[in-house]
Scaffold this motif. Structure first.
Motif: not given
Length: 335
Positions: A168, A172, A198, A202-203
């Motif tokens: 993850r 990101e 995910e 988030r990024s």
């Protein structure tokens, strides 16, 4: 699918081996942290015309400034064909082999990636160097030490990852993911790809903004004897990986979690032949690929073709002839 092959780390043979691999159609070569330096062989291979990649350089013990300078120069010398692949290591190696502090490997590796990219961005003139992190601080860049904008653009920075947190994190902060070779189709689908999704969420990035490079252990042979020897070499490495707690999730995904403590105890006692004996051919074919060059290519494409346009192949414990490797490359290229 583009094919990258492991480059011999020995500086006496790296350049010649790279030329041989270029002649059989390989797209690139990669190095890992083994018995030789991870960067020197790629420098020697730069004249081959192949793409170059560390897969991976251990980030924690190295200063991001050193990494940025080395990446900049390799990218320059190779004519824009270098990618910096960074990764972590387990605690005993960081503390006892590298003599460096250990702690929060995902956060530390992510910060290394961010710091390297901040330094490269400063050299591009995008912003002054003002990186202040938890582990690294870089705030000084006088003109004397600034190489200036890169004629080929800054080199991409990829991260190697296996577990969900590191995977993850890679999605990101990095330009791409180097999928660990100790993996399986089930682990990839149920754990790796959801973690990538995910991280991208988030990024705020899309899948098209993020590269995925598959890696695979290949047990390849055109005869029964050659294939058996290749499977044995891969099985020994699977036993070594499986003895390490960080790799247990792959065994868990396949219902083999009970194998890890046995391998771990045997490894601490140095009973490596017994470790190898615990790894079945079914395990080899689940985690690695095995068969003739054409069969191996088909298996690689089946496992990774929908998610990755590039694959790194290496041949633990065996050294296939150039003709067999050429057949594998041609099949992966669709020829």
């Amino acid at each position: 699918m583009d094919v990258h092959l492991q480059l011999d780390g020995d500086p006496r043979t790296a350049a010649g081996r790279a030329r041989d691999l270029a002649a059989i159609g390989a797209d690139g070569v990669f190095t890992f942290e083994g018995p030789h330096d991870v960067f020197v062989p790629l420098t020697l291979a730069a004249d081959s015309g192949l793409r170059l990649m560390t897969n991976v350089a251990i980030a924690g013990p190295r200063s991001p400034m050193h990494l940025a300078h080395t990446a900049y120069d390799l990218h320059l010398y190779s004519g824009g064909r270098f990618r910096l692949g960074l990764g972590s290591q387990i605690r005993p190696h960081i503390e006892k082999r590298y003599g460096a502090p250990w702690g929060r490997p995902a956060a530390r590796t992510a910060e290394s990636v961010r710091a390297v990219r901040a330094i490269l961005a400063a050299w591009e003139g995008r912003r002054p160097l003002d990186f202040r992190g938890e582990f690294f601080t870089h705030t000084l860049m006088p003109p004397t030490f600034d190489p200036g904008p890169h004629p080929y653009g800054p080199p991409p920075v990829y991260m190697g990852a296996l577990g969900p947190i590191m995977t993850r994190t890679a999605a990101e902060v990095a330009d791409g993911l180097l999928v660990m070779p100790f993996n399986s189709a089930r682990h990839l689908a149920t754990r790796t790809l959801p973690a990538v999704a995910e991280g991208l969420r988030r990024s705020g990035r899309q899948a098209r903004d993020f590269g995925i490079v598959a890696q695979v252990m290949v047990a390849m042979g055109d005869t029964d004897a050659a294939l058996s020897a290749a499977i044995d070499g891969v099985a020994a490495l699977i036993a070594f990986y499986g003895s390490t707690p960080a790799y247990r999730p792959v065994l868990e995904a396949e219902g083999w979690a009970d194998l890890h403590p046995e391998l771990n105890l045997l490894s601490k006692a140095g009973r490596f032949a017994e470790m190898r004996a615990l790894v079945t051919e079914d395990m080899v074919r689940t985690i690695a690929v095995a068969g003739t060059p054409r069969q191996c290519a088909d298996l690689i494409l089946e496992r990774f073709g929908a998610i990755a346009g590039e694959v790194c192949c290496y041949f633990p414990g065996s050294r296939p002839g150039l003709g067999a490797i050429e057949d594998l490359v041609a099949a992966l290229h669709g020829r």
